[in-house]
Design an enzyme around this catalytic site. Structure first.
Site, PDB file in Angstrom:
ATOM      1  CB  ALA A   7      -0.895  -0.004   1.236  1.00 26.15           C
ATOM      2  CB  SER A   8       1.554   3.838  -2.543  1.00 21.24           C
ATOM      3  OG  SER A   8       1.773   2.953  -3.613  1.00 21.24           O
TER       4      SER A   8
END
Length: 393
Positions: free
Chosen positions: A98-99
């Site tokens: 998840a950036s």
């Protein structure tokens, strides 16, 4: 959807402050509303991996720590080893994450979506990015494609639980999704070394393709292309972020396993250019060198077991036919030994690429751009599309 709770609300406020600080300005109100109403924690799996050593963090075993990672402005690894079991810490490598939220909202702002726009996302991952887009645009306008069946199913479940109408497609993102084309915006959450022609073809004239960029030399930057309506696209790079490479463009090469052979007889020379100049801490230099050497990768061996060699920079082509090694002894700061093998002299080309960059005024990534031609060629340029960057192959 599970309530976020008091601790989660405090974490959310902290996250919004961190994102605004990173962006240098407050988030646009529609994106702030999306951030609040599409909570990041609702898209993270029960188990994540954090830190450089990819330490496992389970929501069941450490709920407070897990929630802190969910609302920190950092990337969180959500899958290792393409979903295969990796018991030992040293065997783990990140295959999905998840950036960092500030990167997510920077890209969403750059995407410049408008009411009624149709969006294709490449790389669903957790589904949070698709959820934010669906919250902004409404149902039926966001299509997201994920190559990993397990990740696609998990993201679809998360989107359904949150009540957002994004279509999740399991398949090869490099092919896009023609069934829902044309799109006004295409955004990738994985980096590419070449823009797949399908993305341009499936984007409406005047539409935008936003992709993280990677050369084999250096993974860094975003590329924002505007589609011209004639089968091509062109636009500037931006100096933000680094993403995992699209699975279909990965290369798994190792110097001693795949490149160097005992039978090779390299050519010896010397150089005064420090290998750290082309492959050290100067990201602008590395970005420019990578654009000029699109099929060359490099790796450092800082603990070389060769007598008299304190550090060694390896260069090699992605087809493993050419290599170079640049050795420093730790004593002579302006003299390095060069070994080169194959039909190309890779260090000579690296020196020329670095020299061109310095001669151009040492420009940063934001001055470079790329044109994707109708036949799929990639033409890098500096400042204007007619000022081509030399490509050395």
């Amino acid at each position: 959807m599970e309530p976020i709770g008091a601790e989660g609300r405090d974490a959310m406020r902290g996250l919004l402050g961190a994102v605004n600080e990173s962006l240098g300005a407050p988030m646009a109100p529609p994106w702030e509303a999306a951030c609040r109403e599409v909570p990041r924690h609702a898209f993270l799996p029960e188990k994540v991996w954090v830190g450089e050593d990819l330490k496992e963090c389970s929501r069941g075993a450490a709920p407070g720590e897990w929630l802190r990672h969910a609302y920190a402005d950092t990337a969180v690894v959500t899958q290792v080893n393409d979903g295969q079991t990796a018991a030992e810490v040293g065997e783990r490598w990140a295959s999905c994450s998840a950036s960092a939220p500030s990167v997510v909202f920077r890209m969403l702002d750059m995407l410049d979506v408008r009411p009624g726009h149709r969006v294709l996302e490449i790389g669903t991952g957790t589904g949070w990015n698709a959820g934010l887009l669906a919250h902004r645009l409404g149902p039926g306008l966001v299509t997201t494609i994920e190559v990993d069946p397990a990740l696609a199913a998990q993201a679809a479940g998360c989107l359904e639980r949150v009540g957002l109408g994004a279509e999740v497609v399991q398949g090869d993102g490099a092919r896009g999704h023609a069934a829902s084309a044309p799109y006004d915006r295409v955004v990738a959450t994985c980096s590419v070394r070449a823009v797949p022609p399908e993305w341009v073809a499936q984007t409406a004239p005047g539409g935008v393709v936003l992709v993280p960029w990677e050369s084999p030399w250096f993974c860094y930057g975003l590329l924002r292309l505007t589609v011209d309506g004639y089968g091509g696209a062109s636009g500037f790079f931006f100096p933000h972020s680094a993403f995992m490479l699209m699975r279909g463009q990965r290369t798994d090469l190792r110097i001693y396993r795949d490149v160097v052979r005992d039978s090779h007889v390299p050519v010896e020379s010397t150089t005064r250019l420090s290998p750290g100049s082309v492959a050290g801490e100067d990201w602008a230099a590395q970005f420019a060198v990578g654009l000029q050497l699109p099929d060359v990768w490099r790796t450092w061996h800082d603990d070389s077991d060769v007598e008299g060699v304190a550090s060694r920079l390896w260069l090699a082509t992605t087809d493993a036919t050419c290599w170079a090694a640049v050795d420093g002894d730790g004593r002579a700061p302006h003299r390095f030994t060069v070994w080169e093998h194959g039909p190309r002299r890779l260090w000579v080309q690296a020196e020329a690429a670095y020299g061109w960059w310095r001669g151009a005024g040492s420009p940063g990534p934001e001055r470079f751009g790329l044109t994707v031609t109708p036949d799929g060629d990639h033409v890098p340029w500096l400042d204007t599309p007619d000022n081509h960057v030399p490509v050395r192959t």
